[in-house]
Design an enzyme around this catalytic site. Structure first.
Site, short mmCIF file in Angstrom:
data_model
loop_
_atom_site.label_atom_id
_atom_site.label_comp_id
_atom_site.label_asym_id
_atom_site.label_seq_id
_atom_site.Cartn_x
_atom_site.Cartn_y
_atom_site.Cartn_z
N LYS A 1 0.85 -1.19 0.00
CA LYS A 1 0.00 0.00 0.00
C LYS A 1 0.89 1.24 0.00
O LYS A 1 2.08 1.18 0.32
CB LYS A 1 -0.93 0.03 1.22
CG LYS A 1 -0.21 0.04 2.58
CD LYS A 1 0.28 1.41 3.03
CE LYS A 1 1.09 1.30 4.34
NZ LYS A 1 1.84 2.54 4.65
N PRO B 1 9.68 -4.59 -0.44
CA PRO B 1 10.87 -4.31 0.38
C PRO B 1 10.48 -3.95 1.82
O PRO B 1 9.41 -3.40 2.06
CB PRO B 1 11.54 -3.14 -0.34
CG PRO B 1 10.46 -2.52 -1.17
CD PRO B 1 9.52 -3.62 -1.53
N GLN C 1 10.98 -2.00 5.56
CA GLN C 1 11.28 -0.63 6.03
C GLN C 1 11.13 0.38 4.88
O GLN C 1 11.94 1.28 4.72
CB GLN C 1 12.69 -0.56 6.63
CG GLN C 1 12.84 -1.38 7.90
CD GLN C 1 14.13 -1.13 8.63
OE1 GLN C 1 15.17 -0.89 8.02
NE2 GLN C 1 14.08 -1.17 9.95
N GLY D 1 7.78 1.72 4.02
CA GLY D 1 6.51 2.44 4.08
C GLY D 1 5.41 1.84 3.24
O GLY D 1 4.41 2.50 2.96
N LEU D 2 5.58 0.57 2.85
CA LEU D 2 4.63 -0.09 1.96
C LEU D 2 3.77 -1.13 2.67
O LEU D 2 2.92 -1.76 2.05
CB LEU D 2 5.38 -0.74 0.78
CG LEU D 2 6.15 0.23 -0.12
CD1 LEU D 2 7.01 -0.53 -1.12
CD2 LEU D 2 5.20 1.18 -0.85
N GLY D 3 4.01 -1.33 3.96
CA GLY D 3 3.15 -2.22 4.76
C GLY D 3 3.36 -3.69 4.54
O GLY D 3 2.45 -4.49 4.80
N GLY D 4 4.55 -4.10 4.09
CA GLY D 4 4.77 -5.51 3.75
C GLY D 4 4.50 -6.48 4.88
O GLY D 4 3.80 -7.48 4.71
N GLY D 5 5.05 -6.20 6.07
CA GLY D 5 4.86 -7.10 7.20
C GLY D 5 3.41 -7.18 7.63
O GLY D 5 2.89 -8.26 7.93
N SER D 6 2.73 -6.03 7.64
CA SER D 6 1.32 -6.00 8.02
C SER D 6 0.46 -6.72 6.99
O SER D 6 -0.49 -7.43 7.33
CB SER D 6 0.84 -4.56 8.17
OG SER D 6 1.48 -3.92 9.25
N ASP E 1 -1.47 -1.21 10.63
CA ASP E 1 -1.88 -1.29 9.23
C ASP E 1 -2.65 -2.58 8.91
O ASP E 1 -3.25 -2.68 7.84
CB ASP E 1 -0.65 -1.23 8.31
CG ASP E 1 0.05 0.12 8.34
OD1 ASP E 1 -0.52 1.07 8.93
OD2 ASP E 1 1.15 0.24 7.78
#
Length: 257
Positions: free
Chosen positions: A9, A97, A99, A101-106, A139
């Site tokens: 996102k 990627p 860290q 700001g794209l919310g990957g882990g969430s 997120d």
């Protein structure tokens, strides 16, 4: 083999509204990125413990997918869920990627919860799944609802669908990663007194393209951008002119012409 895509996102805008109980409250427009996603698969495998492959460098205990599993297990007390993951491993194909700001882990956590809920027939309603997800990360509820675009409020737990067509966005993610906790800490220590709620009143009613064109200032659009610049001064030298900044960074984006 059950699988699901976990989309990235961007934050079209992000404004901090306050600080309560050790956490920041915010209002933001989240937009899902259709062509950037991780893929999670549940693959047959004899596993002594919950097993994740594809997230090298992240311990199982700190992985958001494992936290999502533990959350579902505690909430449902369902033995079939635990049994399923002694016979299947979670395989992640990472494309988002970290860290950035794209919310990957969430997004990975939310995708796991959605797929496990379906495959293990947990029958958890989406609203309750989002509430459980909010205990993992701010997120996660947005990704549970899987909206194309939404206004997100509070600690991230209030998600309201915003009807608009997705924008075609160009992303630029530098090698530098931004630690979310550090960026928020920097905001609290240096910038929280500068919050002026009336300055962004009504932004949630504008379409995302209109907002970007109307505000036309990356610093004004995202309160965490100046905080990230303070925490990571080198960002100033690699930030492209006029591009927006997503979340706590370090990804920049713009609407494709």
């Amino acid at each position: 083999m059950p699988s699901i895509n976990a989309h990235a996102k961007v934050n079209i805008f992000l404004k901090i509204t306050g600080h309560q109980n050790g956490y920041h409250t915010l209002i933001s427009r989240f937009m899902k990125i259709d062509d950037l996603y991780d893929t999670l698969s549940f693959e047959p495998s004899e596993c002594e413990t919950f097993t994740i492959e594809g997230c090298e460098g992240v311990s199982t205990e700190s992985n958001t997918i494992y936290k999502a599993y533990q959350t579902l297990l505690e909430a449902t007390q369902n033995p079939d869920l635990e049994s399923y993951f002694t016979q299947h491993k979670v395989v992640v194909r990472k494309r988002i990627p970290s860290q950035a700001g794209l919310g990957g882990g969430s997004s990975d956590a939310a995708a796991f919860m959605r797929l496990a809920n379906e495959v293990c027939k947990l029958n958890i309603k989406k609203k309750e799944l989002a509430r459980l997800g909010s205990t993992i990360g701010a997120d996660v509820p947005f990704f549970i609802y899987n909206y194309t675009s939404a206004n997100v409020n509070g600690f991230g737990e209030i998600v309201e669908k915003f009807d608009e067509a997705p924008l075609k966005l160009e992303l630029y993610t530098p090698q530098l990663g931004c630690d979310t906790a550090l960026v928020y800490k920097t905001f609290k220590e240096n910038l929280i007194e500068e919050i002026v709620p009336c300055s962004f009143m009504g932004w949630e009613n504008y379409g995302s393209r209109d907002l970007i064109e109307l505000i036309a200032d990356p610093i004004m659009l995202n309160d965490l951008y100046p905080a990230a610049l303070l925490a990571y001064p080198e960002l100033k030298n690699i930030s492209p002119d006029g591009w927006c900044f997503s979340g706590s960074g370090s990804t920049f984006f713009r609407v494709k012409s």
